[in-house]
Design an enzyme around this catalytic site. Structure first.
Site, PDB file in Angstrom:
ATOM      1  N   ASP A   1      82.203 -29.491-105.192  1.00 41.10           N
ATOM      2  CA  ASP A   1      81.762 -30.582-104.327  1.00 41.10           C
ATOM      3  C   ASP A   1      80.469 -31.173-104.890  1.00 41.10           C
ATOM      4  O   ASP A   1      79.492 -30.457-105.090  1.00 41.10           O
ATOM      5  CB  ASP A   1      81.502 -30.003-102.924  1.00 41.10           C
ATOM      6  CG  ASP A   1      81.080 -31.061-101.918  1.00 41.10           C
ATOM      7  OD1 ASP A   1      81.113 -32.261-102.263  1.00 41.10           O
ATOM      8  OD2 ASP A   1      80.728 -30.685-100.786  1.00 41.10           O
TER       9      ASP A   1
ATOM     10  N   CYS B   1      55.601 -19.377 -86.911  1.00 39.93           N
ATOM     11  CA  CYS B   1      56.375 -19.809 -85.756  1.00 39.93           C
ATOM     12  C   CYS B   1      55.444 -19.833 -84.543  1.00 39.93           C
ATOM     13  O   CYS B   1      54.959 -18.796 -84.118  1.00 39.93           O
ATOM     14  CB  CYS B   1      57.538 -18.845 -85.513  1.00 39.93           C
ATOM     15  SG  CYS B   1      58.375 -19.132 -83.949  1.00 39.93           S
TER      16      CYS B   1
ATOM     17  N   CYS C   1      63.344 -16.152 -83.070  1.00 43.64           N
ATOM     18  CA  CYS C   1      63.450 -16.825 -81.776  1.00 43.64           C
ATOM     19  C   CYS C   1      64.056 -18.221 -81.882  1.00 43.64           C
ATOM     20  O   CYS C   1      64.275 -18.885 -80.877  1.00 43.64           O
ATOM     21  CB  CYS C   1      62.076 -16.904 -81.123  1.00 43.64           C
ATOM     22  SG  CYS C   1      60.986 -18.061 -81.956  1.00 43.64           S
TER      23      CYS C   1
ATOM     24  N   CYS D   1      62.741 -20.279 -87.123  1.00 43.93           N
ATOM     25  CA  CYS D   1      62.410 -18.861 -87.099  1.00 43.93           C
ATOM     26  C   CYS D   1      63.674 -18.029 -86.866  1.00 43.93           C
ATOM     27  O   CYS D   1      64.420 -18.294 -85.926  1.00 43.93           O
ATOM     28  CB  CYS D   1      61.402 -18.640 -85.984  1.00 43.93           C
ATOM     29  SG  CYS D   1      61.100 -16.938 -85.582  1.00 43.93           S
TER      30      CYS D   1
ATOM     31  N   CYS E   1      56.900 -17.458 -81.343  1.00 42.92           N
ATOM     32  CA  CYS E   1      56.848 -15.996 -81.273  1.00 42.92           C
ATOM     33  C   CYS E   1      55.795 -15.415 -82.196  1.00 42.92           C
ATOM     34  O   CYS E   1      55.549 -14.212 -82.174  1.00 42.92           O
ATOM     35  CB  CYS E   1      58.200 -15.377 -81.589  1.00 42.92           C
ATOM     36  SG  CYS E   1      58.626 -15.385 -83.332  1.00 42.92           S
TER      37      CYS E   1
HETATM   38 ZN    ZN Z   1      59.806 -17.311 -83.725  1.00 43.86          ZN
END
Ligand code: ZN
Lengths: 244, 453
Positions: B363, B232, B213, B210, B235
């Site tokens: 790469d 999430c 948070c 997230c 939060c």
């Molecule tokens: Zn969150």
């Protein structure tokens, strides 16, 4: 015979194809009839590293690197340091390599601590070192070239007790200044080589496997494998970038 | 305006034509050296809407579909169809569509823009609608890391006029978070169906954290790559509410169909494009045109008229043997191509061509982020030819993925590999998988052999 390969933070440190290193360790064991088990070590895993024979610590993007750095320095520093002192075979790459050192000095002057297992430190640089890289290594009496791709801005410097993994033939290496690349301390190896490093440098991979086997079972000799593709891959880079 | 830039561009276009080169970037590159504002100066005369499409995957298809729909509704569209999506490519297509006085003959513009070039060109184009498809790991060595790119894209978006519209893929967490605290008209599109074909999370899967948070995202559904319905638990941040949602999705060999929910309307959409990932591309193009108030009959007509550009699921013949060509340019694209081949369920002969030129990303480590192991264990592969500047790296990757070394042949020249593979093919389907600059070589080969594209 059996080796347990500890893969640290596989879902966080998953940049630049470094999972290829795990695939390679596993395959090269299996091709020789050595059982290889891969154990993921994540933020929620408890381990004192006693049940791990080869430990792999890669690098990640800034955000993920921060989570890893907190977990390593706050929770695991003591265990990991004593395992390294005890001769654990460990391969660390890029961000993981830096974290094993004493500190990382960022461009705003703040010092982010590492776990201090290796006497090395890293200073933020202002230019990103992105290129193919070729080095020459000498480990346990074997001299061989290694190829890879480096992508870092931190400049790492070695202090006493720590030997370089190799001399830079093409590319930047640890800091772009002293011609050294990577670090060796006991059975712990640090390097900036992605590529990933192990598939195309079978001599190095086999040194890791051999060291882990010997620590666990005593003296042993590895069955030779057909490394023609590995050497073709290596030679393609060497022939392209090194003038003869 | 400074006419020297235009003249230089026109002159180089002529030079490219005379020497038989494609010239999708060079004219613009040189013109920009003479007149750094050439894009802004030409684009300001495009009277109607400008649309910009960016993101890692799907921007060529999405912008192509949008342009085709606008053409079908009678507009004169300038569009960098050939996928040259850096400053130089955009300048080139504008010069091509202008007279020597810099007057452009088109009234609408659709521009595919490379993520890293967004900050350089977005405000010069000043688009009415910006579409962002997704952010995956791609050519990292060129751009540094994904986070930086996204930050820069967001910065450039925040400088657009307030009445601009931003159309974001809600199912991709990075893309959706672009809309957070942004003072524009933001619309989200995503999938309302369950669309999971039993593929495990790909090793290239990323961004599960997230942005607010740092908590771990939990996925209620994964549709494709890191795209899905997530939240999430820490939060409460979750996939934004969808303004455009696809449901009743049907995937067949002939194409895709679904219903697009917008406000209280349900729009039936059909496309001959195949593959689950094209649901997002088709949905984005329909949604963008709905926002531009294009009538729906024109939208469906445009979808029907669209022909994919060379190298995107292109069917062809090599010496009379059936072949399919698909660009692979990053881990997610490679993964979904392998899934598509797995679904076809026929014995295969593969030709994989990997270059490491600047435009490819120098790469090639990303080849190890693709779940080739899973593909190999589920598919009958008779022969593989690896080719391009990194032919050996690809061969080594396949060896470690579990393909018998004896089945793999390394041929650096892509032309020679294309000559060779039909000679060892009987009943197998040939799959040619080139990365970006390798695809140019494949196309040149086909052109020189007179193969219709
Ligand atoms: Zn969150």
């Amino acid at each position: 015979m059996k080796l347990v390969i500890g893969h640290m933070y596989p879902e966080l440190l998953n940049l630049y194809g470094d999972r290829g290193n795990i695939i390679t360790l596993k395959r090269r064991c299996e091709w020789r009839g050595i059982e290889a088990e891969v154990k993921a070590i994540t933020v929620d895993t408890n381990t004192n590293f006693k049940d791990i024979d080869i430990l792999f610590l890669g690098g990640g993007s800034d955000r993920e690197q921060k989570i890893v750095s907190d977990d390593l320095t706050l929770k695991r520093a003591k265990n990991l340091k004593s395992a390294i002192e005890d001769g654990l075979t460990l391969l660390s790459i890029c961000g993981g390599y830096q974290l094993l050192g004493m500190y990382y000095l960022s461009s705003d002057g703040s010092k982010l601590p590492g776990i201090g297992a290796l006497e090395i430190y890293t200073v933020a640089g202002n230019k990103r070192m992105i290129d193919n890289i070729i080095i020459e290594s000498s480990i346990d009496g074997k001299i061989f070239k290694m190829v890879g791709f480096e992508n870092h801005s931190g400049k790492t410097f070695l202090q006493k007790n720590v030997k370089p993994l190799g001399k830079v033939i093409y590319g930047n290496g640890n800091n772009g200044e002293d011609g050294m690349e990577g670090a060796i301390y006991k059975n712990t190896f640090g390097t900036y080589l992605h590529g990933p490093v192990l598939p195309k440098n079978p001599e190095f991979t086999d040194i890791l496997i051999k060291k882990a086997l010997e620590r666990k079972y005593g003296n042993c000799n590895l069955t030779p494998l057909d490394d023609s593709f590995e050497h073709l891959t290596q030679d393609a880079i060497i022939n392209r970038f090194v003038k003869k | 305006m400074d006419l020297l830039g235009i003249l230089v561009g026109k002159f180089v276009i002529l030079g490219c034509k005379l020497t038989g080169k494609n010239g999708t970037s060079l004219p613009g590159k040189l013109a920009l050296k003479v007149d750094a504002d050439i894009i802004k100066n030409i684009v300001k005369d495009v009277k109607n809407e400008k649309i910009v499409v960016t993101g890692t995957n799907g921007k060529t298809t999405t912008s192509g579909l949008i342009a085709e729909i606008l053409k079908s509704s009678g507009k004169k569209v300038v569009h960098n169809r050939e996928g040259a999506n850096m400053l130089s490519g955009i300048a080139t297509v504008l010069i091509k569509n202008s007279d020597i006085f810099g007057n452009i003959s088109c009234d609408t513009g659709v521009f595919e823009v490379d993520e890293a070039n967004m900050p350089l060109v977005l405000n010069d184009i000043n688009p009415k609608v910006v579409v962002v498809t997704n952010f995956f790991r791609d050519q990292l060595d060129r751009y540094g890391e994904l986070d930086t790119t996204i930050k820069k894209v967001k910065e450039s978006l925040s400088k657009l006029p307030k009445d601009s519209m931003l159309l974001l893929n809600a199912d991709e967490p990075f893309t959706a978070s672009l809309g957070d605290d942004l003072n524009l008209n933001v619309f989200y599109y995503g999938i309302l169906d369950k669309l999971n074909y039993g593929y495990s999370l790909s090793p290239a899967f990323e961004q599960k954290y997230c942005p607010i948070c740092g908590g771990k995202y939990v996925y209620k559904d994964v549709f494709y790559g890191q795209l899905g319905d997530y939240y999430c638990p820490k939060c409460g941040k979750s996939r934004p509410k969808l303004d455009f949602g696809a449901l009743d999705i049907k995937l067949t060999e002939d194409g895709i169909s679904f219903k697009l929910k917008f406000k209280d309307k349900l729009i039936s959409v059909k496309s001959h494009l195949t593959g689950a990932y094209n649901v997002y591309n088709v949905m984005a193009s329909v949604a963008a045109n709905v926002l531009l108030e294009i009538p729906f009959s024109n939208i469906q007509m445009g979808l029907n008229n669209y022909t994919p550009i060379a190298g995107r699921l292109q069917k062809t013949y090599l010496k009379g043997k059936k072949a399919i060509i698909n660009l692979i340019k990053n881990p997610i694209g490679f993964d979904s191509t392998l899934n598509m081949l797995r679904e076809i369920n026929k014995p295969l002969n593969l030709l994989i061509a990997i270059n490491d030129n600047y435009a490819d990303g120098r790469d090639v480590s990303w080849l190890w982020d693709v779940d080739i192991e899973n593909f190999v264990s589920h598919t009958k592969i008779n022969h593989v030819v690896t080719s391009g500047l990194r032919a050996e790296d690809m061969a080594l990757r396949l060896k470690y993925a579990g393909i018998d070394q004896k089945k793999i042949k390394i041929m650096k020249s892509i032309d020679e590999a294309l000559e060779y593979i039909p000679t060892i093919t009987n009943e197998e389907l040939i799959a040619v998988l080139p990365n970006y600059t390798s695809l140019h070589e494949v196309n040149n080969y086909l052109k020189s052999r007179g193969v219709k594209q």
